[in-house]
Scaffold this active site. Sequence first.
Site, PDB file in Angstrom:
ATOM      1  N   ASN A  32       0.915  -1.034   0.040  1.00 48.71           N
ATOM      2  CA  ASN A  32       0.033  -0.038  -0.084  1.00 48.71           C
ATOM      3  C   ASN A  32       0.766   1.263   0.046  1.00 48.71           C
ATOM      4  O   ASN A  32       1.327   1.413   0.876  1.00 48.71           O
ATOM      5  CB  ASN A  32      -0.861  -0.121   1.322  1.00 48.71           C
ATOM      6  CG  ASN A  32      -1.691   1.209   1.290  1.00 48.71           C
ATOM      7  OD1 ASN A  32      -1.654   1.880   0.519  1.00 48.71           O
ATOM      8  ND2 ASN A  32      -2.197   1.423   2.683  1.00 48.71           N
ATOM      9  N   LYS A  62       0.137   4.294  -0.329  1.00 48.85           N
ATOM     10  CA  LYS A  62      -0.489   5.576   0.264  1.00 48.85           C
ATOM     11  C   LYS A  62      -0.202   6.694  -0.446  1.00 48.85           C
ATOM     12  O   LYS A  62      -0.240   6.555  -1.845  1.00 48.85           O
ATOM     13  CB  LYS A  62       0.043   5.659   1.691  1.00 48.85           C
ATOM     14  CG  LYS A  62      -0.201   4.478   2.788  1.00 48.85           C
ATOM     15  CD  LYS A  62      -0.022   4.615   4.102  1.00 48.85           C
ATOM     16  CE  LYS A  62       0.103   3.296   4.907  1.00 48.85           C
ATOM     17  NZ  LYS A  62       0.005   3.542   6.316  1.00 48.85           N
ATOM     18  N   HIS A  88      -9.469   0.844   4.549  1.00 56.52           N
ATOM     19  CA  HIS A  88      -8.466   1.147   5.453  1.00 56.52           C
ATOM     20  C   HIS A  88      -8.489   2.194   6.530  1.00 56.52           C
ATOM     21  O   HIS A  88      -9.478   3.068   6.582  1.00 56.52           O
ATOM     22  CB  HIS A  88      -7.240   1.848   4.519  1.00 56.52           C
ATOM     23  CG  HIS A  88      -5.667   1.741   5.111  1.00 56.52           C
ATOM     24  ND1 HIS A  88      -5.471   2.715   5.855  1.00 56.52           N
ATOM     25  CD2 HIS A  88      -4.833   0.776   4.884  1.00 56.52           C
ATOM     26  CE1 HIS A  88      -4.132   2.420   6.389  1.00 56.52           C
ATOM     27  NE2 HIS A  88      -4.008   1.441   5.664  1.00 56.52           N
ATOM     28  N   GLU A 137      -6.820   4.573   7.765  1.00 56.16           N
ATOM     29  CA  GLU A 137      -6.808   5.853   7.323  1.00 56.16           C
ATOM     30  C   GLU A 137      -8.215   6.746   6.588  1.00 56.16           C
ATOM     31  O   GLU A 137      -8.458   7.563   6.897  1.00 56.16           O
ATOM     32  CB  GLU A 137      -5.561   6.316   6.529  1.00 56.16           C
ATOM     33  CG  GLU A 137      -4.238   6.162   7.642  1.00 56.16           C
ATOM     34  CD  GLU A 137      -3.211   5.482   6.766  1.00 56.16           C
ATOM     35  OE1 GLU A 137      -3.058   5.560   5.430  1.00 56.16           O
ATOM     36  OE2 GLU A 137      -2.204   4.930   7.251  1.00 56.16           O
ATOM     37  N   GLU A 143      -5.785  -5.190  10.142  1.00 48.88           N
ATOM     38  CA  GLU A 143      -4.591  -4.330  10.583  1.00 48.88           C
ATOM     39  C   GLU A 143      -4.797  -3.513  11.762  1.00 48.88           C
ATOM     40  O   GLU A 143      -5.713  -2.481  11.792  1.00 48.88           O
ATOM     41  CB  GLU A 143      -4.569  -3.051   9.357  1.00 48.88           C
ATOM     42  CG  GLU A 143      -4.310  -3.996   7.936  1.00 48.88           C
ATOM     43  CD  GLU A 143      -3.703  -2.765   6.908  1.00 48.88           C
ATOM     44  OE1 GLU A 143      -2.428  -3.011   6.602  1.00 48.88           O
ATOM     45  OE2 GLU A 143      -4.315  -1.726   6.898  1.00 48.88           O
ATOM     46  N   GLY A 191       2.286   2.104  10.927  1.00 42.93           N
ATOM     47  CA  GLY A 191       3.225   2.878  10.482  1.00 42.93           C
ATOM     48  C   GLY A 191       3.903   3.536  12.023  1.00 42.93           C
ATOM     49  O   GLY A 191       4.625   4.570  12.088  1.00 42.93           O
ATOM     50  N   SER A 224       3.047  -2.277  10.435  1.00 40.93           N
ATOM     51  CA  SER A 224       4.625  -2.506  10.673  1.00 40.93           C
ATOM     52  C   SER A 224       5.293  -4.013  10.534  1.00 40.93           C
ATOM     53  O   SER A 224       6.250  -4.277  11.198  1.00 40.93           O
ATOM     54  CB  SER A 224       4.806  -2.155  12.188  1.00 40.93           C
ATOM     55  OG  SER A 224       4.805  -0.656  12.403  1.00 40.93           O
TER      56      SER A 224
END
Length: 252
Positions: free
Chosen positions: A9, A11, A96, A98, A167, A173, A213
């Site tokens: 991904n 991003k 996702h 985000e 996730e 991250g 991560s």
Amino acid sequence: MRKNIVAGNWKMNKTLQEGIVLAKELNEALANEKPKCDVIICTPFIHLASITPLVDPNKIGVGAENCADKESGAFTGEVSAAMVASTGAKYVILGHSERRAYYGENVEILKSKVKLALANGLIPIFCVGEVLAEREANKQNVVVSAQLESVFDLSVEDFSKLILAYEPVWAIGTGKTATPAQAEEIHAFIRSAVAKRYGKAIAENTSILYGGSCKATNAKELFANPDVDGGLIGGAALKADSFKGIIDAFNA
Ligand code: PEP
């Protein structure tokens, strides 16, 4: 059949030129071998049409990171599932964390996105996962169950096309990875929820990826779990060698 998959991904990273370089490097890195997993790169929308013809489709699938919840029309700035499919892309990341956190994507919006993606022949990589406070309150199963409602009204035929990704938001991250035991526990829970809704055979055939991560140094341990079928990779997908290192976890 359940597949092992490593999906990147990107991003909001990489200019078009940088993205082309990365896609070519990855294609080159896989040129002389048959990876033991499906490899997917999900890129910004504007990269898709340029990158799909650059990679060997037998080794690398290309996907988007999102698509609109509407079919077409006056939705300035949006990109439809049909537009994504018209670039040659085959996959789309949906749900996702985000997108959920910064763009207010909820169960209903994601239901529309998943349906439009499938109607246009795209394979959704549907993400679920809890935030830290929910994990600390031991609410991860409840949270993930609620998120799965976006895909649990699909027909058996449509559901069986999906890839799921767990996730944990606290691991994305942050450099903090779920332990292999934590990952296995919730992946097994997700598979049991799928079995309850669609039956054991469908659940056994569903690929459930871990994201958060994940890197070359921890991928092998995570992927060794019976219910972890690969990874959805953010930061480590931005360099060909680190992404390849994760793909190689299936060779070791
Ligand atoms: C992601 O955003 O999907 C992700 C897993 O990111 P990272 O690997 O950087 O934690």
